[in-house]
Design a protein around this motif. Sequence first.
Motif, short mmCIF file in Angstrom:
data_model
loop_
_atom_site.label_atom_id
_atom_site.label_comp_id
_atom_site.label_asym_id
_atom_site.label_seq_id
_atom_site.Cartn_x
_atom_site.Cartn_y
_atom_site.Cartn_z
N UNK A 75 -90.94 59.17 -13.78
CA UNK A 75 -91.00 58.54 -12.46
C UNK A 75 -90.38 59.40 -11.38
N UNK A 76 -89.24 60.04 -11.70
CA UNK A 76 -88.54 60.77 -10.66
C UNK A 76 -89.22 62.10 -10.34
N UNK A 78 -92.87 62.89 -10.36
CA UNK A 78 -94.28 62.55 -10.55
C UNK A 78 -95.20 63.75 -10.42
N UNK A 270 -80.93 41.29 -15.14
CA UNK A 270 -80.33 42.59 -15.45
C UNK A 270 -81.07 43.30 -16.57
N UNK A 271 -80.35 44.13 -17.32
CA UNK A 271 -80.98 44.93 -18.37
C UNK A 271 -81.71 44.07 -19.40
N UNK A 274 -85.29 43.09 -18.40
CA UNK A 274 -86.29 44.15 -18.50
C UNK A 274 -86.79 44.31 -19.93
N UNK A 290 -93.03 47.44 -17.59
CA UNK A 290 -91.94 47.67 -16.65
C UNK A 290 -90.81 48.46 -17.31
N UNK A 294 -89.94 51.69 -15.48
CA UNK A 294 -88.82 51.62 -14.55
C UNK A 294 -87.46 51.54 -15.22
N UNK A 297 -88.41 55.34 -17.33
CA UNK A 297 -89.02 56.25 -16.35
C UNK A 297 -90.15 57.09 -16.91
N UNK B 84 -78.28 47.65 -12.03
CA UNK B 84 -79.55 48.02 -12.68
C UNK B 84 -80.73 47.74 -11.74
N UNK B 85 -80.71 46.57 -11.14
CA UNK B 85 -81.76 46.21 -10.20
C UNK B 85 -81.78 47.19 -9.03
N UNK B 87 -80.67 50.28 -8.93
CA UNK B 87 -81.08 51.64 -9.27
C UNK B 87 -82.58 51.74 -9.53
N UNK B 88 -83.13 50.69 -10.14
CA UNK B 88 -84.57 50.67 -10.37
C UNK B 88 -85.31 50.78 -9.04
N UNK B 91 -84.92 54.33 -7.61
CA UNK B 91 -85.80 55.29 -8.28
C UNK B 91 -87.22 55.20 -7.71
N UNK B 92 -87.69 53.96 -7.56
CA UNK B 92 -89.04 53.77 -7.04
C UNK B 92 -89.14 54.32 -5.62
N UNK B 95 -89.21 58.11 -5.69
CA UNK B 95 -90.48 58.64 -6.17
C UNK B 95 -91.56 58.50 -5.09
N UNK B 110 -75.54 57.22 -13.14
CA UNK B 110 -76.80 57.78 -12.62
C UNK B 110 -76.58 59.14 -11.96
N UNK B 113 -78.36 62.21 -13.57
CA UNK B 113 -79.81 62.17 -13.42
C UNK B 113 -80.22 62.52 -12.00
N UNK B 118 -83.12 64.93 -8.44
CA UNK B 118 -83.40 64.49 -7.07
C UNK B 118 -82.56 65.20 -6.02
#
Lengths: 331, 437
Positions: A75-76, A78, A270-271, A274, A290, A294, A297, B84-85, B87-88, B91-92, B95, B110, B113, B118
């Motif tokens: 994702x990071x 692409x 949270x985690x 997902x 997802x 996400x 990635x 988590x929410x 960072x997701x 990331x989007x 990108x 993070x 990474x 980035x």
Amino acid sequence: MAISTSTSPDGAPGTAPPDGTGTGAERQRRRTLLHRLDVHGAPYAFVAPFFVVFAAFSFYPLIYTSWISLHRVELSTLNVMEWVGFDNYTALWEDDRFWNALLNTFTIGVLSTVPQLMMALGLAHLLNYQLRGSTFFRVAALTPYATSVGAAALVFTMLFERDFGMINWMLSLVGIDNIDFENNKWAAQTAISTIVIWRWTGYNALLYLAAMQAIPRDRYEAAAIDGASRWQQFLKVTVPGIRSTIVFTIVLSTIGATQLFGEPLIFGQGPNGITGGADNQYQTLGLLLYEEGWKNYQMGRAATVAWAMFLLLIVLFVVQRVVKRVLARKA
Amino acid sequence: MGKVRRKLRTRAVAAVSVVSALGLVVGCGGSDGGGTGGGKKDGKTTITMGLFGVMGFKETGLLDKYMKEHPDVVIKADVAGDEQTYYTALQTHLAAGSGLKDIQGIEIGRAKELSDTQKDKFVDLAGAAGTDHFLPWKQSQVTTEDKKVIGLGTDIGPMAVCYRKDLFAQAGLPTDRDEVAKLWEGDWSKYVEAGKTFKKKSKDDKVAFMDSSSGLFNAMIYGNSQQFYDKKGELIYETNPVVKDAWKLASEAATSDLTAKLRQFQPGWDPGLANSTFASTVCPAWMLAHISEKAGPKNKGKWDVAKAPQGANWGGSFLGVMEKSPVKKEAQDLVAWLTAPEQQAYLFKEIGNFPSSQTALEMPEVVDAKSDYFAGAPIGQIFGTAAKEIPDEQVLGRKDGTIKDIFSQGLTLIEAQGKSPNEAWKTTDKRIQKAAG
């Protein structure tokens, strides 16, 4: 420079204008062409907006997704793509998470769709009676549908909470121990189905109601004269009368169930949302997509899941058509 | 004539509909052109911030203070509760190159990474004026290989154990923070032993000794300089004895029924704090704000803080400025101000976020700080001592945050789903391979 229309508005042949618009015959031909363009072309122009939008937001992503699914790409980054052919697909086929998610999607789909449509049918039947304030009840039936997934799921998550949730509190009144709704597979799937049922029952009921109102009154009268009870009327007149609507809602609900995503995501939070619980106990295909895209990635793998879902829907659609045809032949 | 006009009109309508359809498409495509949220208008500079958890800038009024001192600046901060929410979404946005704020918070898990993949999207903050006061290891966590600094440090997370005096008392354990610290001095396994005593003697079987086994796991692994990755960036969690020991002890706590089977910062944990379902939790400094907020005024004075068996650093964050931001200069000034020693000391005093600035660490506001909520505990001393025990070098890895989440879930498998530690390890191992591979 004189324009052709001003020199001979009625289209009579005159001297050929020097601007190259041609002779009368030519002009006539051009007009016919424009006329034909108008008659045949304009409708296309009118429907164009939808198709342009469709091409940009549905068709292009579909093609692009299939392209991505043949690559290993994060994702990071692409822009960095590594060609892997069908590796993602074979890996998905061998991945037990995929089969687990597929099974969960199916069980949650059944747990939510079947009671939902049954309840909707009953509700519609009741709403179909002469009621005082029927508009109020119809609007009220639609209210849950107007609620956002997020809000509904959040409220239900609190209701189903293990230590201080209202449902466990009510269960404790009748002596049942606290249920860990999130960590118990079937409890979690039932809880998620409840959210779906709550949101969509009224919506389906209104669809049924609309269809029921198109059934001629005299059929009921005839049935009543023949001595049919309300229940018999419901089974023999109402249900056959709205058969095509029932099929329609089944198709809609199936598509909805296949794409189930928001409710389980928020239910877990949270985690854990997902991954559909610590043990993936309520991870649906939508959540797996997802998670791959996400959380891990890996866009290639996420795109593969998306395509698997798409193919699955096509298979479901074909099966449904075949079943329908077989049933029609029998009838 | 009429016919011609009508024809023209139809054509015009057709043309308009086609153009508008295209416009729709183009419009949607073009909406991300701006990139970040802030900008300058009518002499006012708007700076947008994306934050998570309780970083404290908004909550303690620091942003308001800055705006008062700089009347031409308007700050809009967006705070997501769950990292988590957050960072997701980040990331989007990274990108897609759209939807980014001028300033974005970066959690330590993070950091690697983002600085690996980035770095071009962040402004280089190396050598910015007045920013040479950070702990060296803190700064190194967001420094890329070519010496670019993508963020400035906010807080760090030295660890202690937060415990309930009243609940310890009813189970016959000591309540004085020095005696409590002696209970488990030097070894985390003594903390679990204390838990077993607690469980045996406790008069209320609804109260667990600790909230979750993952808190203990985190505390143990972050006391070491290497956790999931080695310096070369290779995954070593499988063989790293630190991870193995932590897993063993945490799963022992889980199978001995010492935990409330909660997940930190997830549903059930907050009401657990408010309704006293557990007697202790491993707490990095930044967690104090969350505890005092969620446990509420009725539990004030019942909580206390004791020294942890071993020093460790759990968490801590950074603030980065986006390269695309139209107000880069102003955003940098704001970040430098927010992370300056005075503000870090102020945040520590207000909500307990421990400074990452060396200068701030020596300020009397920090050294002498006591917490009213935590029964007057000398948190400046306790966390200050713990901070000195933090290893000077901390090796970060690209997927640290994700791997930490997977380990937490692995422990949940044991804790709440009754899986055996062996089985749970296998699942965890497989998931990490999937996530990091």
